[in-house]
Design a protein around this motif. Structure first.
Motif, PDB file in Angstrom:
ATOM      1  N   SER A  13       0.805  -1.224   0.000  1.00 13.16           N
ATOM      2  CA  SER A  13       0.000   0.000   0.000  1.00 13.16           C
ATOM      3  C   SER A  13       0.836   1.272   0.000  1.00 13.16           C
ATOM      4  CB  SER A  13      -0.927   0.010   1.214  1.00 13.16           C
ATOM      5  OG  SER A  13      -0.168   0.169   2.380  1.00 13.16           O
ATOM      6  N   THR A  14       2.148   1.147  -0.014  1.00 17.42           N
ATOM      7  CA  THR A  14       2.938   2.378   0.006  1.00 17.42           C
ATOM      8  C   THR A  14       3.066   3.005  -1.370  1.00 17.42           C
ATOM      9  OG1 THR A  14       4.892   1.021  -0.126  1.00 17.42           O
ATOM     10  CG2 THR A  14       4.336   1.893   2.045  1.00 17.42           C
ATOM     11  N   THR A  15       2.600   2.307  -2.407  1.00 16.63           N
ATOM     12  CA  THR A  15       2.694   2.900  -3.741  1.00 16.63           C
ATOM     13  C   THR A  15       1.398   3.586  -4.140  1.00 16.63           C
ATOM     14  OG1 THR A  15       2.004   0.836  -4.743  1.00 16.63           O
ATOM     15  CG2 THR A  15       4.380   1.234  -4.553  1.00 16.63           C
ATOM     16  N   LYS A  16       0.458   3.632  -3.243  1.00 18.75           N
ATOM     17  CA  LYS A  16      -0.807   4.303  -3.590  1.00 18.75           C
ATOM     18  C   LYS A  16      -1.382   4.934  -2.338  1.00 18.75           C
ATOM     19  CE  LYS A  16      -3.232  -0.090  -3.196  1.00 18.75           C
ATOM     20  NZ  LYS A  16      -3.934  -1.138  -3.903  1.00 18.75           N
ATOM     21  N   PRO A  17      -2.351   5.831  -2.517  1.00 17.53           N
ATOM     22  CA  PRO A  17      -2.970   6.437  -1.343  1.00 17.53           C
ATOM     23  C   PRO A  17      -3.482   5.368  -0.383  1.00 17.53           C
ATOM     24  CG  PRO A  17      -3.692   7.544  -3.326  1.00 17.53           C
ATOM     25  CD  PRO A  17      -2.896   6.359  -3.771  1.00 17.53           C
ATOM     26  N   SER A  18      -3.289   5.611   0.887  1.00 23.77           N
ATOM     27  CA  SER A  18      -3.631   4.582   1.868  1.00 23.77           C
ATOM     28  C   SER A  18      -4.442   5.188   3.003  1.00 23.77           C
ATOM     29  CB  SER A  18      -2.340   4.000   2.440  1.00 23.77           C
ATOM     30  OG  SER A  18      -1.685   5.000   3.190  1.00 23.77           O
ATOM     31  N   GLY A  58      -2.427   7.553   4.795  1.00 23.97           N
ATOM     32  CA  GLY A  58      -2.369   8.851   4.132  1.00 23.97           C
ATOM     33  C   GLY A  58      -3.600   9.682   4.445  1.00 23.97           C
ATOM     34  N   GLN A  59      -4.762   9.025   4.430  1.00 22.10           N
ATOM     35  CA  GLN A  59      -6.007   9.752   4.745  1.00 22.10           C
ATOM     36  C   GLN A  59      -5.958  10.284   6.166  1.00 22.10           C
ATOM     37  OE1 GLN A  59      -7.659  10.300   2.255  1.00 22.10           O
ATOM     38  NE2 GLN A  59      -8.568   8.595   1.178  1.00 22.10           N
TER      39      GLN A  59
END
Lengths: 477, 494
Positions: B370-375, B378-379
């Protein structure tokens, strides 16, 4: 006996029209923020916006109305063009106020107009003066709806590029003010060949099953073009098939025209659009000749009229006119706060139109480099490692938008802005360090090919607003 | 509650009686495998109820609490600076001081997150707790007090951040002033950090296998938290910070060496060591103290702070009677103005949302996938930053508002209460954690609805409506997270 004018001006000095094929131009409107929905889309309202209705056959104003319905397309789905008026203003002495002149101020027989327009996009690429497309109305003082024909040495015989219409609006007793109107072209694409050519010059074979408009089951008909105007034959020009890769004399980035990839670069399909820009001139040929001019441009329709970009032509012009520096007293605290809020509002409106996840350089599915982004450009231009700009986990579009909306909301409390340090300076556009790339505005490129910045004056407004020690709500109390 | 901490706090006693170390503690020190027990003079006294690992976690919890308290106190102090009463000729310098102190508060936030990283590394529970009024002086540098910035309070901040060997006439004068202001000796944060570093660096106390590199994904990284806010010189527009301005220290740690290095850097940012120099909190506070003293000598009426009451609090219901303003550092002043009352509660709710978000984010891993996309992480970080902005704006508002019903804020104004929520615990299930955020957002919305009515003729209405709009958008994000997690949960169950 009319008083003798001292000076005349055409206002606005720059008018931007928008292409559209509907015969009914767009009604006038304002874009306002709804105080009950401060973070929502801006509202389109014509409540206080005057629309001038013109009968093009007579050239007279038929009515001036407020509150007309605003629709961006007509009932047949055609885009309504934005057709601006240019007004003749003047003053009779050095101490007089400037005023919008009427037929009572000027002898209309002495008023002469000329419009000169050009589309030199192909010439900008090929460097061939025969590729310049120019239209000239010559001097006139009647009220006909005059078509502007773009002519070019490399056009086929009898062919022109329609660049819209101009009309000297006939002042009447009811509507005596002196106006000139430019109505832009329809927004069509013109070409060099009815059939689709491949980059190597051969014709695209037809696939009649996919293309029912195929002509003769031999060549693929080019559905994009409205007419073939450009002569790409042996005695014609080189625009169709023109190829460029990159270089200092080219635009940054290069290859920004319709085409396809070829062995030596990007190969032009020979398309032309009907955008243009030019000059409207007026002469008052009385005892003493007075003259003035204004600029016009024709661009694509506004498909997101309820959002404004973070940096606009307005910001550029304001800086050109007033300079980048702001002195104490140029603005009140409230004005600086409002200006800052407006910049942040435009930031989240811009974000609303962006795919922040892709533009950040995030991997999409199995693909690490999915689109033309600053990340790709940093690598292409400078051989920087391909690395997303922000942490990949924090660039979800809704989240980024919400973050900026919260900044906007906090500013509306009246507290001074606190984020000047993260606003990119004009001389930091090439800073490719991790911190430099993360400055705001982020992920976007400017016309110079490097990271977008606010204008220096925009940034200075935020900096000046940051200098306060009081809340704007406190001062009003 | 804090007495549970206090009974283990021997670090405040600078000279530890070696002979006083209980045998049980010495025995514990020698209990790691075949490592020989250190000589008695090399041993440090710790509670007989701890092993070394627990002691390190305990100290980190104390450090987290201290950083949290200092952050709130500095934020409060910074926002008291300014106001219409500041003479125009002093506005620039006062604004610079405000910028400096806000910068220090921001760095304390970085320290707080970094301490959580070390806690994660050695498998300790995350802690964002701190004492409420009053006071916990046993392990705080000084009694926790939210007060306007004065030379007295500034003296306390200077001493709290001072290096252990700070001496000389100026040191004596400021220390005397600080101690008088605090009502007792001001402790130095450096003592705690030196003890923490010593403990974590001691292989006998914290064994190698206590350091869990696999916790990195659960830690706060500069990439996610630093954004553009790192080196101050890039944005040092007012030249408020020194030329070599400090960084926001948020660092992922994966080993003993990394943890020790991180704690040393935090300590250096506080004290004026050779490395810290002009950029240390100590030096920056000292510079303000000196500049203020110089101005006050020429202009005895110089007062750059608003008349914000000390330790403002808000009760669940609006008191009918209002007490007199109490300026002592151990007093609390209850807000009785009805409109300020709701704004102050709103500040408390947003502060709780901020702290709850912080608790939550350290429980959400950024897995490799999940570190290559919004997670979700991140939210959460976005949510936390949004709450920081709101807290900032609310601080700015509250210092301009009356503390008492019908009161004049130019004589006595309110301030952000920063009252701690009854709990910082978060639910076990991930979707329930998001529901937790939703509950808090509902509470905030009720307050905003009330304020929309009360402020309908006020320029503050724009902020009420904007915040309510922003919350609606945040609610949509939260609802989407809950729906997504429920769907995953249903699929797993099926």
């Amino acid at each position: 006996m009319k008083r003798e004018l001292k000076e005349i001006r055409l206002l606005p000095p720059l008018a931007i029209s928008r292409l559209g094929s509907s015969p009914e131009p767009l009604n006038n409107y304002d874009v306002v923020v709804d105080p009950k929905d401060p973070l929502g889309f801006r509202q389109i309202t014509s409540a206080n916006a005057q629309t001038i209705l013109v009968d093009t056959s007579t050239g007279e104003v038929s009515d001036i109305c407020e509150g007309l319905e605003v629709t961006f397309k007509d009932e047949e789905g055609r885009v309504r063009p934005v057709a601006p008026f240019i007004e003749l203003w003047g003053r009779f002495g050095d101490d007089d106020e400037w005023s919008h002149l009427t037929r009572d101020d000027v002898d209309l027989d002495q008023l002469h107009w000329r419009a000169r327009l050009g589309n030199v996009k192909a010439f900008r690429r090929t460097g061939d003066v025969k590729d310049r497309i120019l239209a000239d109305s010559e001097w006139f003082n009647d009220h006909a709806f005059r078509e502007m024909h773009g002519k070019c040495d490399n056009f086929l015989p009898g062919k022109v590029l329609p660049l819209g219409h101009v009309q000297f609006i006939k002042p009447t007793e009811q509507f005596p003010h002196i106006r000139f109107r430019y109505t832009p072209a329809e927004g069509k694409v013109y070409g060099s060949n009815w059939f689709v050519k491949k980059a190597d010059g051969s014709y695209q074979p037809a696939n009649s099953a996919d293309d029912p408009t195929d002509s003769g089951s031999y060549l693929q008909h080019d559905l994009n073009i409205a007419d073939v105007v450009y002569n790409s034959g042996p005695d014609g020009g080189k625009w169709a098939g023109y190829t460029e890769s990159s270089g200092s004399a080219l635009t940054i980035p290069a290859q920004i025209y319709a085409g396809q990839s070829g062995a030596n670069g990007w190969v032009s399909s020979g398309y032309l659009d009907d955008e243009c820009d030019g000059i409207i001139e007026v002469e008052l040929r009385g005892k003493q000749k007075l003259s003035a001019f204004s600029r016009i441009g024709a661009g694509p329709p506004a498909y997101a009229p309820d959002s404004f970009p973070i940096r606009t032509v307005f910001d550029e012009l304001e800086q050109v006119l007033l300079g980048w520096q702001i002195d104490d007293g140029d603005y009140t605290d409230e004005e600086l706060q409002h200006e800052t809020e407006e910049i942040i509002r435009r930031a989240f409106e811009t974000i609303r139109l962006m795919n922040t996840t892709v533009m950040n350089g995030n991997q999409v599915g199995p693909q690490p480099d999915i689109a033309s982004t600053m990340v790709r450009q940093d690598r292409g231009d400078t051989e920087r490692a391909f690395e997303p700009i922000m942490a990949e986990t924090i660039v979800d579009n809704l989240a980024v938008r919400a973050l900026h909306q919260n900044i906007y909301a906090s500013l509306s409390s009246g507290v001074p802005p606190w984020f000047i340090s993260v606003i990119r300076k004009f001389d930091e556009i090439g800073d490719l360090s991790t911190e430099g790339r993360r400055k705001m505005p982020a992920m976007m490129r400017n016309a110079d090919g490097r990271y977008l910045t606010l204008t220096r004056r925009q940034r200075e407004k935020i900096r000046m607003a940051s200098k306060r020690l009081t809340s704007t709500t406190e001062k009003k109390r | 509650m804090r007495s549970r901490f206090a009974r283990h706090l021997q670090w405040t006693k600078r000279e530890l009686p070696r002979e006083g170390v209980p045998k049980s503690a010495r025995a514990m020190l020698a209990s790691f495998g075949d490592v020989a027990a250190p000589a008695p003079e090399e041993q440090r006294a710790i509670s007989p109820e701890f092993n070394g690992h627990q002691y390190a976690i305990f100290l980190l919890h104390v450090a987290a609490e201290v950083e949290h308290a200092l952050m709130a106190e500095y934020l409060f102090a910074a926002y008291t600076l300014g106001g219409p009463q500041v003479d125009g000729k002093h506005v620039d310098v006062v604004r610079q001081w405000q910028e400096v102190i806000l910068g220090i508060a921001k760095e304390e936030m970085g320290h707080l997150c970094s301490v959580q990283n070390v806690l994660r590394l050695i498998s300790g529970p995350i802690s964002f707790d701190r004492d409420d009024y009053p006071f916990g002086a046993e392990f705080y540098p000084f009694s926790f007090t939210l007060e306007k910035l004065t030379l007295d309070s500034l003296a306390k901040y200077v001493v709290a951040e001072a290096p252990l060997d700070w001496s000389g006439a100026e040191a004596e004068e400021i220390r005397k002033r600080a101690n008088e202001s605090a009502g007792s000796d001001v402790n130095q944060v450096a003592t705690l950090y030196h003890l923490m570093i010593e403990t974590i660096n001691n292989v006998l106390l914290v064994h190698d296998d206590a350091f869990r590199a696999d916790t990195v994904s659960m830690q706060a990284s500069w990439d996610e938290w630093g954004r553009g806010y790192t080196h101050g010189q890039r944005g040092n527009e007012t030249h408020a910070a020194p030329a070599a301005t400090p960084e926001l220290i948020i660092e992922v740690v994966d080993s003993r060496a990394a943890a020790v290095d991180l704690l040393q850097r935090i300590a250096e940012q506080g004290e004026a060591t050779d490395k810290g120099g002009e950029t240390s909190h100590f030096k920056r506070f000292l510079n303000i103290y000196r500049a203020w003293s110089a101005i006050a000598k020429k202009d005895p009426k110089f007062d750059p702070s608003r008349p914000v009451v000390t330790n403002p609090i808000v009760e669940d219901s609006l008191p009918e009677k209002q007490a007199r303003i109490d300026a002592s550092s151990t007093a609390t002043n209850t807000i009785t103005d009805p409109t300020t009352f709701y704004w102050a509660h709103l500040l408390n709710v947003r502060y709780r949302m901020l702290l709850t978000g912080l608790m939550h984010v350290f429980h959400v891993a950024g897995s490799l996938a999940s570190t290559t996309k919004p997670s979700a992480r991140g939210q959460l970080i976005t949510l936390i930053f949004s709450e920081m902005y709101k807290v900032r704006a609310l601080c700015g508002l509250l210092v301009t508002m009356p503390v008492h019903r019908g009161g004049d804020p130019s004589k006595h104004s309110a301030g952000p209460p920063f009252q701690m929520p009854y709990t910082l615990d978060i639910p076990e299930r991930e979707s329930d954690r998001w529901r937790w955020h939703r509950d808090l957002l509902f509470a905030a919305r009720d307050l905003l609805d009330e304020l929309a009515v009360r402020e309908k003729d006020s320029p503050r209405l724009a902020y009420v409506l904007s915040m309510r709009d922003a919350d609606t958008n945040t609610m949509a994000i939260i609802e989407a997270m809950i729906a997504k997690l429920d769907k995953v949960s249903a699929e797993v169950t099926a």
